[in-house]
Design a protein around this motif. Structure first.
Motif, PDB file in Angstrom:
ATOM      1  N   GLN A 109       0.813  -1.210   0.000  1.00  0.00           N
ATOM      2  CA  GLN A 109       0.000   0.000   0.000  1.00  0.00           C
ATOM      3  C   GLN A 109       0.855   1.272   0.000  1.00  0.00           C
ATOM      4  O   GLN A 109       0.323   2.367  -0.127  1.00  0.00           O
ATOM      5  CB  GLN A 109      -0.931   0.020   1.214  1.00  0.00           C
ATOM      6  CG  GLN A 109      -2.129  -0.912   1.107  1.00  0.00           C
ATOM      7  CD  GLN A 109      -1.730  -2.367   1.246  1.00  0.00           C
ATOM      8  OE1 GLN A 109      -0.722  -2.686   1.874  1.00  0.00           O
ATOM      9  NE2 GLN A 109      -2.518  -3.257   0.644  1.00  0.00           N
ATOM     10  N   GLN A 110       2.162   1.121   0.184  1.00  0.00           N
ATOM     11  CA  GLN A 110       3.110   2.239   0.156  1.00  0.00           C
ATOM     12  C   GLN A 110       2.697   3.352   1.121  1.00  0.00           C
ATOM     13  O   GLN A 110       2.533   4.505   0.743  1.00  0.00           O
ATOM     14  CB  GLN A 110       3.237   2.818  -1.264  1.00  0.00           C
ATOM     15  CG  GLN A 110       3.688   1.798  -2.288  1.00  0.00           C
ATOM     16  CD  GLN A 110       4.018   2.449  -3.610  1.00  0.00           C
ATOM     17  OE1 GLN A 110       4.814   3.381  -3.664  1.00  0.00           O
ATOM     18  NE2 GLN A 110       3.406   1.961  -4.678  1.00  0.00           N
ATOM     19  N   GLU A 111       2.570   2.975   2.383  1.00  0.00           N
ATOM     20  CA  GLU A 111       2.158   3.985   3.351  1.00  0.00           C
ATOM     21  C   GLU A 111       2.605   3.601   4.755  1.00  0.00           C
ATOM     22  O   GLU A 111       2.938   2.444   5.044  1.00  0.00           O
ATOM     23  CB  GLU A 111       0.645   4.186   3.310  1.00  0.00           C
ATOM     24  CG  GLU A 111      -0.146   2.937   3.612  1.00  0.00           C
ATOM     25  CD  GLU A 111      -1.628   3.104   3.317  1.00  0.00           C
ATOM     26  OE1 GLU A 111      -2.002   4.135   2.752  1.00  0.00           O
ATOM     27  OE2 GLU A 111      -2.393   2.189   3.643  1.00  0.00           O
ATOM     28  N   THR A 151       2.640   8.627   2.556  1.00  0.00           N
ATOM     29  CA  THR A 151       1.963   8.001   1.420  1.00  0.00           C
ATOM     30  C   THR A 151       2.956   7.894   0.269  1.00  0.00           C
ATOM     31  O   THR A 151       3.949   8.619   0.212  1.00  0.00           O
ATOM     32  CB  THR A 151       0.736   8.819   0.979  1.00  0.00           C
ATOM     33  OG1 THR A 151       1.151  10.143   0.636  1.00  0.00           O
ATOM     34  CG2 THR A 151      -0.300   8.900   2.096  1.00  0.00           C
ATOM     35  N   ARG A 152       2.645   6.981  -0.630  1.00  0.00           N
ATOM     36  CA  ARG A 152       3.488   6.741  -1.812  1.00  0.00           C
ATOM     37  C   ARG A 152       4.940   6.428  -1.410  1.00  0.00           C
ATOM     38  O   ARG A 152       5.896   6.874  -2.030  1.00  0.00           O
ATOM     39  CB  ARG A 152       3.441   7.926  -2.774  1.00  0.00           C
ATOM     40  CG  ARG A 152       2.052   8.173  -3.362  1.00  0.00           C
ATOM     41  CD  ARG A 152       2.081   9.259  -4.396  1.00  0.00           C
ATOM     42  NE  ARG A 152       2.434  10.544  -3.812  1.00  0.00           N
ATOM     43  CZ  ARG A 152       1.556  11.363  -3.232  1.00  0.00           C
ATOM     44  NH1 ARG A 152       0.270  11.010  -3.155  1.00  0.00           N
ATOM     45  NH2 ARG A 152       1.947  12.513  -2.740  1.00  0.00           N
ATOM     46  N   LYS A 192      13.041   5.103  -1.804  1.00  0.00           N
ATOM     47  CA  LYS A 192      12.931   6.491  -1.327  1.00  0.00           C
ATOM     48  C   LYS A 192      13.808   6.760  -0.112  1.00  0.00           C
ATOM     49  O   LYS A 192      13.612   7.768   0.579  1.00  0.00           O
ATOM     50  CB  LYS A 192      11.477   6.824  -1.007  1.00  0.00           C
ATOM     51  CG  LYS A 192      10.601   6.878  -2.255  1.00  0.00           C
ATOM     52  CD  LYS A 192       9.259   7.525  -1.979  1.00  0.00           C
ATOM     53  CE  LYS A 192       8.470   7.702  -3.260  1.00  0.00           C
ATOM     54  NZ  LYS A 192       7.182   8.404  -3.049  1.00  0.00           N
TER      55      LYS A 192
END
Length: 960
Positions: free
Chosen positions: A264-266, A289-290, A311
């Motif tokens: 869910q990248q969160e 988020t993301r 990231k």
């Protein structure tokens, strides 16, 4: 039982592919408020992080942060990300587990396993790639029970290995692995929706859905906590919160629960999860988020570290996590760019934006307003409200409107021709503001009037002192009403504000505080900030200065900086700010951030940072507080000063060296966190550092002792023995030299004595004819005159005298008695020669045993002869008298020959002219060398005529 911390990842391409396939479901079915707090993002672009792909993170017992990345094992020490790589192996470790004895278990993408000692920073091979596996199979799950290591790989291979004797046992049946896993946590079949079949299906569909974090087991969206003697406890059930995603990691900070998701990248925050009994009525927030979250770690300072795929790493300090963030999405702000923020009466807060738009905030709602229908770039920088009037001041245009809670019809302000707006401030329920060409006042009724106290232009700031006095900051200095002050003359004044009866001045050269008199006259000043300053705001306790790229916070009591908020590390710019009762609001280009003031002003409540002073001699092991080595020429030792204050980039470190309890020099600043000691001599060196984070009042001292052992020839006892031997040798040779010299001196003295004796004998030989001739003349007179008895007596004395001459010429020392007898015969003969022209007497002290005391032979005869020939003889035989006096003086004997003759003139070399007396003097000098006594003194009698000759001789009871 020790549990390995796994991670649901393989090589980046595989992970991203699975992420794309599985990105379908939402993390929350219910609506969640978007509240992203402040954070700092470390990437391979803005920091020394070698890779943005971070698999797993752990903290060791010393506070360091360790992580596995695509580029290898990495450690963060609060200043630098340092990479560690093992030779000739795959360094893409995707798993990391903190074991005992300062060890980290590392599992590589290729299947290799390594041990890493985080004290010595050395790798060791543990398990190699299984030879019977045809493809690479990264370990995705592992745990250890006693000596058995259980590994589950991405190709569904389950292996168990005995660590002490690594013999592998392959279990091809996946259900065996699942059964073993459930048995470890004592999770019964079909409880809470967990069964062997369901887990098999989960593994088949999503092989990364099972995670182990310490003693906790993550199964999809559930967290189980292991109990030693009871079944596992269901700690968190995502189904109750309608969370269907598979968690990758979680961490607890205080009573809050943070959940990370790759698919869910969160990053989710479950507030007060551990404090509430009803887990179905919880508050959820999206923190990130993301961002595919792979790992969550909390360090000893309460910071939250978030590892991601692609990231980098996110850092949330306690102050960051407590920050509230208002942004356009979800919070319905007019825009994300905030150009100004103002506190209005009625509990309202107004935000200015670009393009003539504003947002008005109340406790219940947010109202977005458009002030003009034109497509303008006008930035609203300040907003002021009276009871029923609104004023909006922009960089190009200003507006006004009427209304109580919100403005009605918006119209351009009548003074728009004087724009742009520069500065405004409230004083005594009036709003004072300035534009480029004029200054104005708005009263409580909303009426605008011109401020005529200053008629200049290019006014940049305004600050009223009272109703009669106002200060104006311009491009060329400060004006008090219309009079230019000499202080800060010709300097651009960016901002002026009066705080606690002092004028705060912001310039390009820095910020200054100027004391004001009761009449508002400028007094003494001091600089409080050494960098360009642009804005000032204050509350009752602190002054906030916009300087550089952030805010500097100063205590109003002493004007000392207590903290700094650097916007560069948060990737936004601060356009305006507003100190409120409990929070500090930052107006940025990405919404408004509300930071609790106590977290940025009261740094005493923060956790004292851990500080280590490590040494190259111990491999920079933080557990060592002392190091030892042996001396070598040009010895160089390096110490590393590490301050693990993750919330502060700037550290203040200084050091001092003590040797034998004495400090060498003053405290010195550590440059580059490295202290190098060169050319050290043997001894004990204590290096002490004191360090603190930037603005932190919490200072910590740490010492490291370096002992340099001397080589064998530098040992104290060796040196003492050496010098003792040198002293003995020097003493020995000195004694030998002294003995030789003494022997030479004695030989010389004996030779001299022998020579004197020979000279005496020679003298006797020379004197005999002359003396015989002289003494025979009186004898002839006796017989001519027929005095036979007198002649015989004279002849008898002559015979005894000659016999004494013969005897004494063979001896060096005789008794005093013999010397006296000899002198008596000699004086009798001399008395007869001169027709009884003088008399003589002997005065011997009764303490002298003259028959047992020895003196040099014939030492007195030349002196007595001198008294007769040169003393009483010159008196023509009238009343001449010679006294011979002998007295003891300690270990010496003093003999004086006293006459009452003519004496001698002062300065006359009396005895030098007499060869016999010269010989006596030399004899006495030799006797003094041998017996430490022997001297000759010749004096004229002061009260009577004549002279006194005195000799001092050693008191000898035996014949030498």
């Amino acid at each position: 039982m020790k549990i390995f911390v796994p991670f649901n990842s393989i090589r980046t391409a595989v992970i991203l592919l699975l992420t794309v396939i599985l990105l379908g479901g939402n993390a929350l079915a219910q609506q969640i408020k978007y509240s992203q707090p402040l954070y700092r993002n470390f990437t391979n672009i803005n920091s020394s992080l070698p890779s943005n792909i971070v698999y797993k993170m752990v903290t060791d017992g010393y506070g360091y942060l360790w992580m596995t990345t695509e580029s290898g094992l990495v450690r963060y020490d609060g200043n630098t990300f340092k990479k560690y790589t093992a030779a000739q192996t795959d360094n893409e470790f995707i798993q990391i587990y903190k074991g005992g004895d300062s060890l980290l278990w590392l599992f590589g993408y290729s299947g290799n396993s390594r041990l890493f000692n985080f004290k010595t920073h050395h790798f060791a091979t543990v398990l190699n790639e299984p030879v019977n596996l045809s493809i690479k199979s990264p370990v995705i799950l592992a745990w250890q029970k006693k000596d058995t290591l259980s590994l589950y790989r991405i190709n569904s291979t389950f292996s168990q290995t005995n660590i002490a004797n690594p013999k592998r046992q392959w279990l091809k049946d996946k259900s065996s692995f699942i059964s073993s896993l459930l048995a470890q946590w004592k999770i019964s079949n079909a409880i809470n929706g967990v069964s062997t079949d369901s887990l098999s299906a989960l593994f088949k569909k999503k092989p990364y859905a099972i995670q182990i974090t310490g003693d906790d087991l993550i199964l999809g969206n559930k967290i189980f906590r292991k109990n030693e003697n009871a079944p596992a406890t269901l700690l968190f059930d995502g189904n109750q919160a309608k969370i269907t995603g598979n968690m990758s990691s979680y961490v607890r900070i205080g009573n809050d629960l943070y959940l990370g998701f790759v698919e869910q990248q969160e990053l989710l925050l479950v507030q007060n999860f551990f404090a509430k009994a009803n887990k179905q009525r919880l508050s959820y927030s999206k923190i990130l988020t993301r961002a595919p979250v792979t790992s969550l770690v909390s360090d000893y300072q309460g910071n939250l570290w978030v590892g991601t795929l692609g990231k980098g790493i996110y850092l949330f300090t306690p102050a960051d996590l407590a920050t509230r963030h208002l942004q356009p999405t979800g919070d319905r702000l007019a825009e994300g760019y905030i150009s100004g923020i103002s506190k209005l009466n009625g509990g309202l807060t107004a935000l200015g934006h670009k393009r003539d738009s504003v947002s008005i905030l109340s406790k219940e709602k947010v109202i977005a307003l458009k002030l003009s229908s034109q497509q303008s770039l006008n930035e609203i920088r300040d907003i002021y409200k009276t009871a029923s009037h609104w004023f909006f001041f922009g960089s190009q245009n200003c507006y006004t409107g009427e209304g109580v809670t919100i403005p009605g019809k918006i119209m351009p302000l009548a003074i728009s021709s004087h724009t742009p707006f520069k500065d405004g401030t409230v004083f005594n329920n009036k709003y004072y503001f300035t534009t480029k060409t004029a200054c104005f006042i708005i009263n409580s009724n909303g009426k605008i009037s011109t401020d005529n106290r200053y008629k200049g232009i290019n006014t940049l700031s305004i600050s009223p002192f009272n109703d009669a006095v106002c200060f104006y900051g311009t491009n060329d200095g400060i004006y008090r009403n219309n009079v230019k002050e000499h202080l800060f003359s010709s300097i651009r004044i960016n901002k002026l504000r009066i705080i606690n009866n002092a004028l705060i001045v912001c310039t390009q050269e820095g910020a200054f505080v100027v004391q004001l008199s009761a009449k508002g006259e400028l007094g003494s000043y001091k600089q409080i900030l050494g960098q360009s300053c642009y804005d000032i705001k204050a509350d009752k306790q602190y002054c906030y200065l916009k300087a550089g790229s952030g805010l500097v916070i100063l205590n109003i009591k002493d004007w000392k900086a207590v903290n700094e908020i650097d916007a560069r590390k948060y990737a936004f710019s601060i356009n305006d700010f507003l100190p409120e009762t409990d929070t500090l609001a930052l107006a940025t280009n990405n919404g408004v951030y509300y930071i609790p003031k106590r977290l940025v002003t009261d740094l005493k409540s923060t956790v004292r940072p851990k500080i280590y002073l490590t040494c190259s001699l111990t491999g920079f092991d933080p557990s060592k507080t002392s190091s030892e080595t042996h001396y070598s020429k040009h010895l160089s030792i390096t110490l590393s000063a590490e301050v693990l204050d993750y919330s502060s980039e700037t550290k203040h470190i200084s050091y001092q060296i003590n040797v034998k309890g004495d400090a060498i020099g003053n405290w010195q600043t550590v440059t580059g966190r490295v202290i190098t000691l060169n050319n050290l001599e043997p001894g004990k060196y204590v290096v002490t550092i004191k360090a603190r984070g930037n603005y932190s009042p919490l200072e910590t001292n740490v010492s490291h002792t370096v002992i340099i052992h001397p080589l064998w020839y530098q040992l104290v006892w060796v040196n003492l023995l050496f010098w003792l031997l040198m002293v003995v040798l020097i003493g020995f040779f000195a004694f030998r030299w002294y003995k030789v010299q003494l022997q030479k001196a004695r030989k010389k003295m004996n030779d001299q004595l022998r020579m004197n004796e020979l000279e005496n004998k020679n003298l006797f030989a020379q004197l005999k004819p002359h003396f015989i001739f002289n003494v025979l003349t009186p004898l002839q007179s006796y017989f001519i005159n027929g005095d036979d008895i007198g002649g015989l007596k004279y002849l008898d004395n002559y015979a005894k005298l000659m016999r004494g001459f013969l005897q004494q010429s063979r001896e060096s020392y005789i008794t005093i008695e013999r010397e006296i007898n000899f002198l008596k015969h000699y004086l009798f003969i001399q008395q007869q020669r001169f027709d009884n022209g003088f008399t003589y007497s002997f005065e011997l002290d009764d303490r002298l045993v003259i028959s047992q005391l020895y003196i040099p032979t014939l030492i007195l005869q030349p002196i007595v002869e001198n008294a007769v020939e040169h003393g009483v003889k010159n008196e023509n035989g009238l009343n001449g008298h010679i006294r011979i006096v002998a007295v003891p003086q300690g270990d010496k004997i003093r003999v004086s020959v006293i006459d009452n003759g003519s004496g001698f003139k002062k300065g006359e070399p009396f005895f030098l002219a007499n060869h016999a007396l010269e010989i006596i003097k030399e004899r006495l000098e030799l006797i003094c060398l041998k017996h430490q006594a022997g001297s000759l003194h010749i004096l004229s009698n002061s009260d009577t005529a004549g002279a006194t000759v005195t000799i001092e001789l050693p008191l000898l009871t035996t014949q030498p």
